[in-house]
Write a protein that holds these residues in place. Structure first.
Motif, mmCIF file in Angstrom:
data_model
loop_
_atom_site.group_PDB
_atom_site.id
_atom_site.type_symbol
_atom_site.label_atom_id
_atom_site.label_comp_id
_atom_site.label_asym_id
_atom_site.label_seq_id
_atom_site.Cartn_x
_atom_site.Cartn_y
_atom_site.Cartn_z
ATOM 1 N N PHE A 77 -5.730 21.105 -6.463
ATOM 2 C CA PHE A 77 -6.549 20.179 -7.238
ATOM 3 C C PHE A 77 -5.688 19.557 -8.336
ATOM 4 O O PHE A 77 -5.278 20.257 -9.269
ATOM 5 C CB PHE A 77 -7.736 20.888 -7.872
ATOM 6 N N ALA A 78 -5.392 18.278 -8.204
ATOM 7 C CA ALA A 78 -4.800 17.518 -9.301
ATOM 8 C C ALA A 78 -5.975 16.908 -10.059
ATOM 9 O O ALA A 78 -6.179 15.695 -10.103
ATOM 10 C CB ALA A 78 -3.862 16.444 -8.764
ATOM 11 N N ALA A 79 -6.769 17.790 -10.603
ATOM 12 C CA ALA A 79 -8.053 17.409 -11.196
ATOM 13 C C ALA A 79 -8.618 18.602 -11.942
ATOM 14 O O ALA A 79 -8.207 19.745 -11.716
ATOM 15 C CB ALA A 79 -9.028 16.976 -10.094
ATOM 16 N N ILE A 80 -9.559 18.329 -12.807
ATOM 17 C CA ILE A 80 -10.378 19.375 -13.421
ATOM 18 C C ILE A 80 -11.738 19.254 -12.751
ATOM 19 O O ILE A 80 -12.586 18.450 -13.168
ATOM 20 C CB ILE A 80 -10.477 19.188 -14.944
ATOM 21 N N PRO A 81 -11.945 19.975 -11.667
ATOM 22 C CA PRO A 81 -13.086 19.715 -10.777
ATOM 23 C C PRO A 81 -14.429 20.205 -11.310
ATOM 24 O O PRO A 81 -14.977 21.210 -10.854
ATOM 25 C CB PRO A 81 -12.690 20.441 -9.490
ATOM 26 N N TYR A 123 -8.227 10.945 -2.911
ATOM 27 C CA TYR A 123 -8.497 10.383 -4.234
ATOM 28 C C TYR A 123 -10.009 10.329 -4.448
ATOM 29 O O TYR A 123 -10.760 9.893 -3.578
ATOM 30 C CB TYR A 123 -7.902 8.979 -4.353
ATOM 31 N N MET A 124 -10.440 10.802 -5.609
ATOM 32 C CA MET A 124 -11.870 10.852 -5.920
ATOM 33 C C MET A 124 -12.063 10.569 -7.401
ATOM 34 O O MET A 124 -11.112 10.509 -8.174
ATOM 35 C CB MET A 124 -12.444 12.224 -5.527
ATOM 36 N N SER A 125 -13.325 10.416 -7.783
ATOM 37 C CA SER A 125 -13.681 10.376 -9.204
ATOM 38 C C SER A 125 -14.793 11.380 -9.424
ATOM 39 O O SER A 125 -15.605 11.634 -8.529
ATOM 40 C CB SER A 125 -14.121 8.968 -9.632
ATOM 41 N N LEU A 126 -14.835 11.974 -10.597
ATOM 42 C CA LEU A 126 -15.797 13.037 -10.873
ATOM 43 C C LEU A 126 -17.233 12.525 -10.916
ATOM 44 O O LEU A 126 -18.173 13.321 -10.840
ATOM 45 C CB LEU A 126 -15.453 13.716 -12.205
ATOM 46 N N SER A 127 -17.423 11.215 -11.019
ATOM 47 C CA SER A 127 -18.775 10.656 -11.026
ATOM 48 C C SER A 127 -19.221 10.173 -9.654
ATOM 49 O O SER A 127 -20.327 9.680 -9.499
ATOM 50 C CB SER A 127 -18.848 9.487 -12.016
ATOM 51 N N CYS A 128 -18.356 10.335 -8.655
ATOM 52 C CA CYS A 128 -18.643 9.847 -7.300
ATOM 53 C C CYS A 128 -19.460 10.883 -6.531
ATOM 54 O O CYS A 128 -19.010 12.005 -6.329
ATOM 55 C CB CYS A 128 -17.340 9.543 -6.569
ATOM 56 N N HIS A 129 -20.657 10.485 -6.076
ATOM 57 C CA HIS A 129 -21.500 11.423 -5.341
ATOM 58 C C HIS A 129 -21.178 11.469 -3.858
ATOM 59 O O HIS A 129 -21.679 12.333 -3.141
ATOM 60 C CB HIS A 129 -22.981 11.077 -5.553
ATOM 61 N N ASN A 130 -20.348 10.545 -3.369
ATOM 62 C CA ASN A 130 -19.904 10.582 -1.973
ATOM 63 C C ASN A 130 -18.618 11.382 -1.803
ATOM 64 O O ASN A 130 -18.307 11.835 -0.699
ATOM 65 C CB ASN A 130 -19.673 9.165 -1.444
ATOM 66 N N CYS A 131 -17.871 11.562 -2.874
ATOM 67 C CA CYS A 131 -16.554 12.198 -2.782
ATOM 68 C C CYS A 131 -16.596 13.669 -2.369
ATOM 69 O O CYS A 131 -15.729 14.115 -1.609
ATOM 70 C CB CYS A 131 -15.812 12.046 -4.111
ATOM 71 N N PRO A 132 -17.555 14.479 -2.851
ATOM 72 C CA PRO A 132 -17.515 15.903 -2.505
ATOM 73 C C PRO A 132 -17.485 16.196 -1.016
ATOM 74 O O PRO A 132 -16.828 17.154 -0.583
ATOM 75 C CB PRO A 132 -18.790 16.450 -3.160
#
Length: 526
Positions: A77-81, A123-132
């Protein structure tokens, strides 16, 4: 980082770990790295089966990998999920720790059998509901198959990388350095795309199925309701859906479905599928209908040919294929799709933080999108073809109160311009004066309504001039034994609750049709 509720939930989940796991962080001196260190430390403190160290040396910092004890590779995770991706984090922890995923065994075996090296960057955004869905699918594949590597990247955290690769819509999936897919994709869809022989095997499997009493084409609210009502009659029911839940999956907030105070699209779609699966319904996902063949004689079987070559047979068919976002159909739209042209402000809005964008459309969807984006971007220009905004008055009032929004009515969009492979402007013509204006910007969000998914039915059932399936008050089409429901029909007001009601009605009509068919006696009985 974790509040008391999330801490309690995570503690319960980590109790399900069957084997030790490691959290290996690659950190720098940034504030986000400090947040990641805090999060990973909190996770490790909740279970003696989780260890945390900062021995990672990955080029992307901050990032961390979830690995099995004794190993150094796994899902990165290159993210704070947190946010929409908190569930993705929990599942990655559980799956790495040996907890079995809720996936059909044949899909797991298909993943294990995939050949070659596959390096996925999601690539995703934390506000994206399709990304998970995409994040979780890619994560599971990396855990199941050692030849697959997955790194999940928050576009808001790695903005320089996003700029360099021109990532302007999420979810976006790279495989071995090349774009593999964009938008919401299910695990089965990704695996099928990697397994080149899957269509052939799937078509053969479908061809072997016995005829249904009711076959429903489409798995949105109308299709799900039809399946439940038909199955409760004790008859053989099948659902062939391109993606279960349909366009509901792309809806952020649902606050007007009676008895459900508030939910979001993916949760609602999951609940629809769970209720259908509660009954003995044959759900065939990732199936796109290609051709409807009416029965050759009264009381005969109707056939639905699928894009993969398979054919399904049924005594009755309910068409509930829904609708999709309407394109504005101007030069530049297709050329710059996902390169500045977007359709989901919730998913892609964070990628335009601090930039200038336009929203095309002045109905509820367009005005809501403009309000949402105004809190993220530098400026929003709303362009509406009609002489006034059509959205609810309370929304229009809110929009007009925002300081970084400009509204143009009587404005006909004529072109979306771009350079170096991405959007740089929108051109519109004033319908009163005829004057054309070019607005310099970096993103265009199209919000101008829906198009019914009925092109494959032309010539087989009667369609309106808008492409909607013509039905009567009971959901009958002009073809005997074929019914329709939901956003693909001529029923006014495209709403979830209306689609569900019409799906139920179509199922009852189909059952009524079935029980009124003559009984065919065998020669021995005669």
């Amino acid at each position: 980082m974790l509040d008391s509720t999330l801490t309690s939930q995570l503690s319960s989940y980590l109790a399900m770990l069957r084997q030790p796991i490691r959290l290996i962080a690659s950190l720098d001196d940034s504030a986000k790295a400090g947040e990641m260190r805090e999060l990973l430390g909190e996770i490790a403190a909740l279970s003696d089966k989780v260890s945390f160290d900062e021995s990672g040396s990955d080029a992307r910092k901050p990032s961390f990998v979830i690995a099995k004890e004794g190993e150094t590779s796994g899902v990165r995770f290159a993210a704070i999920p947190l946010g929409h991706e908190f569930t993705s984090l929990v599942l990655a922890l559980l799956w790495t720790g040996g907890h079995p995923p809720k996936v059909e065994p044949e899909v797991i075996e298909q993943i294990k059998a995939l050949e070659g090296e596959h390096r996925f960057e999601v690539y995703m955004s934390l506000s994206c509901h399709n990304c998970p869905d995409v994040v979780q699918a890619a994560s599971l594949m990396a855990i199941v198959n050692p030849n697959i590597q997955t790194v999940v990247i928050d576009g808001g955290l790695f903005q320089e990388e996003v700029e360099r690769r021109q990532v302007l819509a999420v979810p976006l999936m790279y495989r071995n350095g090349e774009v593999f897919g964009s938008g919401r994709m299910l695990l089965e869809e990704i695996v099928a795309k990697l397994d080149v022989k899957s269509d052939e095997r799937e078509a053969a499997r479908l061809n072997e199925k016995d005829p249904f009493d009711v076959l429903i084409v489409g798995g949105g609210p109308a299709g799900a309701a039809a399946a439940v009502y038909a199955a409760r009659k004790g008859i053989r029911v099948g659902v062939a859906a391109e993606r279960f839940g349909g366009q509901v999956n792309d809806t952020m907030a649902i606050e007007n479905y009676i008895s459900v105070l508030e939910t979001d699209g993916p949760k609602f779609a999951a609940a629809l599928e769970a209720q259908v699966r509660h009954y003995d319904v044959d759900i065939m996902n990732l199936q796109r209908a290609d051709k409807l063949l009416p029965a050759s004689e009264p009381g005969g079987l109707i056939e639905v040919q699928l894009a993969n070559g398979g054919t399904l047979k049924s005594k009755t068919v309910i068409l509930s294929t829904g609708a999709r976002w309407r394109n504005v159909n101007v030069p530049g739209e297709q050329e710059y799709k996902n390169k500045g042209v977007a359709y989901c402000p919730h998913c892609d809005g964070p990628l335009f933080k601090g930039k200038r964008v336009s929203v095309i459309g002045g109905g509820n969807s367009g005005v809501e999108a403009a309000i949402d984006l105004a809190g993220l971007v530098a400026h929003v220009t709303l362009v509406e073809f009609a002489d006034a905004l059509k959205a609810d008055a309370v929304l229009v009032s809110k929009l007009k109160s925002l300081p970084n929004v400009t509204i143009h009515v009587n404005a006909q969009t004529t072109e979306i311009t771009g350079t170096d492979g991405k959007v740089n402007g929108l051109r519109y013509k004033d319908r009163v004066s005829g004057v054309e204006t070019l607005v310099e910007l970096e993103g265009v969000f199209v919000q101008i309504g829906l198009v019914p998914n009925t092109e494959w039915l032309k010539g087989d059932v009667n369609l309106s001039r808008f492409g909607e399936i013509e039905i009567d008050a009971k959901g009958h089409t002009n073809v005997p034994g074929v019914f329709a429901a939901g956003d693909c029909t001529t029923v006014p007001y495209k709403q979830i609750v209306i689609a569900a009601g019409d799906g139920s009605k179509a199922a009852l009509s189909a059952f009524d049709y079935l029980i009124r068919q003559p009984v065919v006696l065998d020669a021995v009985d005669a």
